[in-house]
Design an enzyme around this catalytic site. Structure first.
Site, PDB file in Angstrom:
ATOM      1  CB  CYS A   1      -5.594   7.369  10.724  1.00  0.00           C
ATOM      2  SG  CYS A   1      -4.087   6.683  10.100  1.00  0.00           S
TER       3      CYS A   1
ATOM      4  NE  ARG B   1       0.286  10.169   9.658  1.00  0.00           N
ATOM      5  CZ  ARG B   1      -0.048   9.127   8.890  1.00  0.00           C
ATOM      6  NH1 ARG B   1      -1.257   8.673   8.902  1.00  0.00           N
ATOM      7  NH2 ARG B   1       0.852   8.591   8.080  1.00  0.00           N
TER       8      ARG B   1
ATOM      9  CE  LYS C   1      -1.627   1.718   3.982  1.00  0.00           C
ATOM     10  NZ  LYS C   1      -1.323   3.142   4.167  1.00  0.00           N
ATOM     11  CG  ASN C   2       2.333   2.653   3.535  1.00  0.00           C
ATOM     12  OD1 ASN C   2       1.176   3.013   3.290  1.00  0.00           O
ATOM     13  ND2 ASN C   2       2.737   2.343   4.754  1.00  0.00           N
TER      14      ASN C   2
ATOM     15  NE  ARG D   1      -6.706   4.325   4.494  1.00  0.00           N
ATOM     16  CZ  ARG D   1      -5.759   4.847   5.277  1.00  0.00           C
ATOM     17  NH1 ARG D   1      -5.974   5.007   6.556  1.00  0.00           N
ATOM     18  NH2 ARG D   1      -4.607   5.219   4.784  1.00  0.00           N
TER      19      ARG D   1
ATOM     20  CG  ASP E   1       2.966   1.371   9.421  1.00  0.00           C
ATOM     21  OD1 ASP E   1       3.234   1.550   8.215  1.00  0.00           O
ATOM     22  OD2 ASP E   1       2.743   2.303  10.211  1.00  0.00           O
TER      23      ASP E   1
HETATM   24  C1  EPZ Z   1       4.411   6.736   6.076  1.00  0.00           C
HETATM   25  O1  EPZ Z   1       3.729   7.833   6.676  1.00  0.00           O
HETATM   26  C2  EPZ Z   1       3.384   5.614   6.018  1.00  0.00           C
HETATM   27  N1  EPZ Z   1       2.237   6.063   5.231  1.00  0.00           N
HETATM   28  C3  EPZ Z   1       2.929   5.260   7.433  1.00  0.00           C
HETATM   29  O2  EPZ Z   1       2.059   4.145   7.318  1.00  0.00           O
HETATM   30  C4  EPZ Z   1       4.151   4.861   8.257  1.00  0.00           C
HETATM   31  O3  EPZ Z   1       3.735   4.609   9.584  1.00  0.00           O
HETATM   32  C5  EPZ Z   1       5.180   5.988   8.238  1.00  0.00           C
HETATM   33  O4  EPZ Z   1       5.525   6.304   6.874  1.00  0.00           O
HETATM   34  C6  EPZ Z   1       6.455   5.615   8.984  1.00  0.00           C
HETATM   35  O5  EPZ Z   1       7.010   4.473   8.412  1.00  0.00           O
HETATM   36  C7  EPZ Z   1       2.360   6.107   3.888  1.00  0.00           C
HETATM   37  O6  EPZ Z   1       3.388   5.767   3.329  1.00  0.00           O
HETATM   38  C8  EPZ Z   1       1.147   6.561   3.135  1.00  0.00           C
HETATM   39  P1  EPZ Z   1       6.721  10.009   8.141  1.00  0.00           P
HETATM   40  P2  EPZ Z   1       4.403   9.306   6.649  1.00  0.00           P
HETATM   41  O7  EPZ Z   1       6.711  11.220   7.289  1.00  0.00           O
HETATM   42  O8  EPZ Z   1       5.099   9.497   5.378  1.00  0.00           O
HETATM   43  C9  EPZ Z   1       6.700  13.334  11.500  1.00  0.00           C
HETATM   44  C10 EPZ Z   1       0.128   2.904   7.671  1.00  0.00           C
HETATM   45  O9  EPZ Z   1      -0.399   2.425   8.685  1.00  0.00           O
HETATM   46  N2  EPZ Z   1       6.673  14.288  10.366  1.00  0.00           N
HETATM   47  O10 EPZ Z   1       7.893   9.082   8.095  1.00  0.00           O
HETATM   48  O11 EPZ Z   1       3.378  10.285   7.045  1.00  0.00           O
HETATM   49  C11 EPZ Z   1       5.356  12.613  11.623  1.00  0.00           C
HETATM   50  O12 EPZ Z   1       4.455  13.384  12.379  1.00  0.00           O
HETATM   51  C12 EPZ Z   1       0.684   4.304   7.709  1.00  0.00           C
HETATM   52  O13 EPZ Z   1       0.264   2.303   6.575  1.00  0.00           O
HETATM   53  C13 EPZ Z   1       6.785  15.644  10.635  1.00  0.00           C
HETATM   54  O14 EPZ Z   1       6.898  16.059  11.782  1.00  0.00           O
HETATM   55  O15 EPZ Z   1       5.435   9.127   7.841  1.00  0.00           O
HETATM   56  C14 EPZ Z   1       5.712  11.345  12.328  1.00  0.00           C
HETATM   57  O16 EPZ Z   1       5.784  11.566  13.721  1.00  0.00           O
HETATM   58  C15 EPZ Z   1       0.515   4.954   9.067  1.00  0.00           C
HETATM   59  N3  EPZ Z   1       6.732  16.513   9.598  1.00  0.00           N
HETATM   60  C16 EPZ Z   1       7.115  11.034  11.795  1.00  0.00           C
HETATM   61  O17 EPZ Z   1       7.614  12.272  11.236  1.00  0.00           O
HETATM   62  C17 EPZ Z   1       6.589  16.088   8.291  1.00  0.00           C
HETATM   63  O18 EPZ Z   1       6.556  16.936   7.372  1.00  0.00           O
HETATM   64  C18 EPZ Z   1       7.106   9.958  10.719  1.00  0.00           C
HETATM   65  O19 EPZ Z   1       6.398  10.459   9.640  1.00  0.00           O
HETATM   66  C19 EPZ Z   1       6.466  14.709   8.048  1.00  0.00           C
HETATM   67  C20 EPZ Z   1       6.517  13.822   9.096  1.00  0.00           C
END
Ligand code: EPZ
Length: 417
Positions: free
Chosen positions: A116, A121, A22-23, A396, A304
């Site tokens: 979610c 986020r 998915k991701n 999803r 995840d």
């Molecule tokens: C991706 O989310 C995945 N989603 C998430 O999977 C996964 O948990 C996550 O990566 C970590 O591996 C998709 O790929 C669609 P991040 P993403 O940017 O890209 C902070 C699932 O269940 N952050 O690595 O949003 C954020 O708040 C989902 O399949 C900022 O502060 O993850 C978080 O605490 C859930 N500012 C941390 O970084 C930003 O601009 C990790 O976020 C971006 C992120």
């Protein structure tokens, strides 16, 4: 409203085949906007996020076909308007349209991306990077209006190796003038999958999968094609279930190195695991030992899989420590597990899980995608019947989850009421 009704404690025997990630696919689809060429994406899971993104692409004028797990996308007549609130707010990955629309058409309008309940986020890393690359971004009450004369290649450093921001900057940089270097980039396997897709269109990218990615801007792109990598989170979820209920249980079509952290922890808990190429066989042991889990970035234990794994820990004899380090609110499933008979004390992002506890079927709800997975694992091992409400979250990220599990001996009904 959809719900799952699960009869627990059934022995599982047979094979579950893993679908495309998915991701990965939620980035691959918006990335096609970068080219007027034709794109073929294979091994695509039929999940609601994919269906949603196909609707968004068609809204932009893209011609999309989806059958037999193959997506064909023709963007020769894309007329980039704004990405409507109807879609953008429902799927977080809509932010990838920012990178591709700005990169190709120098304009993007979209409402704030969805997500979610697992945390705030923010997307500040994405926005700040686009601004550094030359974009003008106006934040309105309901979203963004973004313009750029043309992205300029530049060094981008991330305070945190964000998956989404790494992918989005990579997408934005492909048609930029000059070279972009991403330092402290995320290393998740999905990033390399997206890079391989962009390279197939003619992009010049090196270092994807490492902490430093270099993108040399090109004038334009051609046709693209890619195979979506197997979903490591789906695979891990089924391995956890197999470790609790499997007698002769195999997961097929897996890339073992993508889930080494989980396999290592399951072995520490006493699960017998046999890896044979892309097939992993697990058998439930008589007793499970407690293990400590701390989620972190790849190749560490994935956030995840934290929620489904916390259900596994309720069956380990002793005290396990579970610590979530990526999101601020990823323990909302704990009260539902305790309601089923678990003995978990949660403090902020840490939980102490005492086992072994016998879970009893209850009416619970999925608060988010992976919390839903945690409830699914709990229902599979609980005494009696478990009903999980709000399972739209679960659908999803897990393709054909009911048929995949019923085919190996589970007793699950999907009821649309
Ligand atoms: C991706 O989310 C995945 N989603 C998430 O999977 C996964 O948990 C996550 O990566 C970590 O591996 C998709 O790929 C669609 P991040 P993403 O940017 O890209 C902070 C699932 O269940 N952050 O690595 O949003 C954020 O708040 C989902 O399949 C900022 O502060 O993850 C978080 O605490 C859930 N500012 C941390 O970084 C930003 O601009 C990790 O976020 C971006 C992120």
């Amino acid at each position: 409203m959809k719900k799952l009704v699960i009869e627990g404690k059934r022995d599982l025997k047979g094979e579950v085949h893993i679908s495309g990630a998915k991701n990965s696919v939620v980035a691959l689809i918006p990335a096609t906007i970068l080219t007027r060429g034709k794109c073929i994406i294979r091994n695509v899971p039929d999940i609601s996020d994919v269906r949603m993104l196909i609707s968004m692409m068609r809204e932009l004028g893209s011609v999309v076909t989806f059958e037999n797990e193959i997506l064909t996308i023709d963007n020769s007549n894309v007329n980039p308007t704004c990405i409507s609130e109807e879609y953008a707010s429902k799927i977080r990955a809509s932010y990838y349209f920012m990178g591709s629309l700005l990169g190709r058409y120098h304009h993007a309008e979209m409402s704030f991306p969805g997500g979610c309940v697992i945390g705030s986020r923010p997307i500040d890393f994405h926005i700040n990077s686009f601004k550094k690359m030359g974009a003008k971004i106006e934040e309105k009450f309901d979203g963004f209006i973004m313009n750029v004369d043309g992205f300029k290649g530049i060094d981008i450093f991330f305070d945190f190796p964000s998956v989404g921001a790494t992918v989005n900057v990579m997408i934005a940089a492909v048609l930029a003038k000059g070279t972009t270097r991403i330092v402290n980039a995320a290393r998740e396997p999905e990033i390399e999958n997206v890079a391989d897709f962009l390279i197939s269109m003619g992009a010049k990218i090196t270092g994807a999968g490492s902490g430093t990615i270099i993108i040399e801007g090109v004038e334009n792109l051609g046709d693209g094609e890619i195979d979506v990598i197997p979903d490591r989170i789906e695979a891990g979820t089924y391995l956890i279930i197999g470790s609790l209920l499997g007698t002769d249980f195999k997961v097929t079509g897996v890339i073992e190195e993508h889930i080494t952290s989980l396999i290592s922890k399951l072995k520490d808990a006493g699960v017998s695991i046999d890896v044979n190429g892309s097939t992993i066989k697990v058998s439930k042991p008589d007793r499970l030992k407690p293990v400590n889990i701390k989620t972190t970035v790849y190749p560490g234990f994935p956030t995840d899989l934290g929620q489904p794994m916390s259900t596994f820990l309720t069956q380990c004899e002793g005290e396990s420590l579970f610590e979530e380090t990526i999101y601020e609110n990823r323990l909302r499933h704990i009260p539902h597990l305790n309601n089923m008979g678990a003995d978990i004390k949660a403090f902020d992002k840490t939980a102490i899980i005492k086992g072994k506890t016998d879970l009893v079927g209850r009416k619970v709800k999925a608060t988010d995608l992976r919390a839903g997975a945690s409830m699914l694992v709990a229902g599979m091992i609980a005494d009696g019947t478990t009903t999980i409400y709000n399972i739209e979250h679960l659908l999803r990220g897990y393709e054909r989850i009911v048929s995949k599990l019923n085919n190996v001996g589970a007793n699950i009904k999907l009821i649309d009421e």
